[in-house]
Design an enzyme around this catalytic site. Structure first.
Site: not given
Length: 293
Positions: A93, A277
């Protein structure tokens, strides 16, 4: 979250360019989603060409880690970087926010093993960066090299791809049995839609029936209803959502953070479906091996 800041300064930027740093240092504090540990983070400006470095203040004498797809280590549910003694997890993030503001030279200084989750999105990071401001672009604007042919990374029905396109675009699809999530698709075009408004506020999410299992594996120890959306079948335990399709927008946020390990993101249509991911990073590694970094 606590942040040292001044008057907010708007600093939108093209994800394909970079060439900026922070005007001033900033600090924040929060809890790691998986470790549950409180961590202090400082972001410091660096001179042009120094790149994006990460150091662990709690590991004196250790060399800073240089951000790249090659330093990613396998980790469930987040992106973890490791090089020598230095490691840090849940970086995605923060990296997405830095990329969205074109910051290519910065020192990330942690005193623990995990970047704080804050509210589960990148909104607080963007607000903190905008509060201290970013420099004007200090490098000559480059003409991005077009992608000559598609690149596909697939694992069963999950995939992520980079397709030739005239401008950067990211499209993502997810499909969950939980009725509150279901099937969702979203496309984000950075040059048309503001990251801070359309992607950064989207929070991480999880399924209520998986919580105890994940905690028994040492994960989400710092997770709570204040930093993650939790879905329980046909409803959310902590509404309201910030967007009707907040989960898939969050997947785009993760994708931006993972691809930003390349530096500026190549001009392409990035297409993902039920990816992870691990697949995001495999695409970044493949792009780097072909000279897109």
């Amino acid at each position: 979250m606590s942040v040292s800041s001044s008057t907010p300064i708007s600093s939108p930027c093209d994800l394909t360019q970079g060439g900026r740093t922070l005007r001033r240092s900033l600090r924040c504090h929060g809890i790691g989603l998986h470790s549950g540990q409180a961590t202090n983070v400082q972001l410091h400006p660096l001179s042009p060409g120094q790149g994006r470095l990460l150091q662990r203040r709690d590991l004196p004498g250790s060399a800073p880690l240089t951000l790249s797809p090659e330093v990613v280590q396998p980790s469930p549910l987040c992106t973890q970087l490791a090089q020598g003694e230095v490691s840090a997890q849940t970086v995605e993030h923060l990296l997405a926010a830095l990329a969205a503001r074109g910051i290519s030279d910065v020192l990330i200084d942690l005193d623990g093993p995990e970047v704080p989750i804050l509210d589960g999105s990148a909104r607080d990071w963007i607000e903190a960066i905008d509060a201290v401001g970013v420099t004007p672009c200090y490098c000559r604007e480059a003409v991005p090299t077009p992608l000559p042919e598609p690149i596909w990374i697939q694992d069963g029905e999950a995939f992520v791809a980079a397709l030739p396109a005239p401008q950067l675009r990211l499209s993502y699809g997810i499909d969950f049995a939980a009725a509150a999530i279901g099937q969702q698709w979203h496309t984000w075009t950075p040059v048309r839609e503001d990251f801070a408004q359309e992607i950064a506020p989207a929070r991480t999410f999880g399924l209520a029936h998986e919580v105890e299992s994940l905690r028994s594996r040492g994960l989400i120890r710092g997770g709570c209803l204040d930093n993650a959306l939790v879905c329980d079948g046909d409803h959310w335990l902590n509404p309201p959502l910030r967007f009707a399709n907040e989960p898939v927008r969050h997947k785009i946020l993760d994708l931006v953070g993972d691809l930003s390990l390349l530096g500026p993101i190549p001009v392409a249509h990035i297409l993902a479906y039920k990816a992870s991911h691990r697949l995001h990073v495999r695409l970044a590694q493949c792009l780097r091996s072909r000279g897109y970094a």
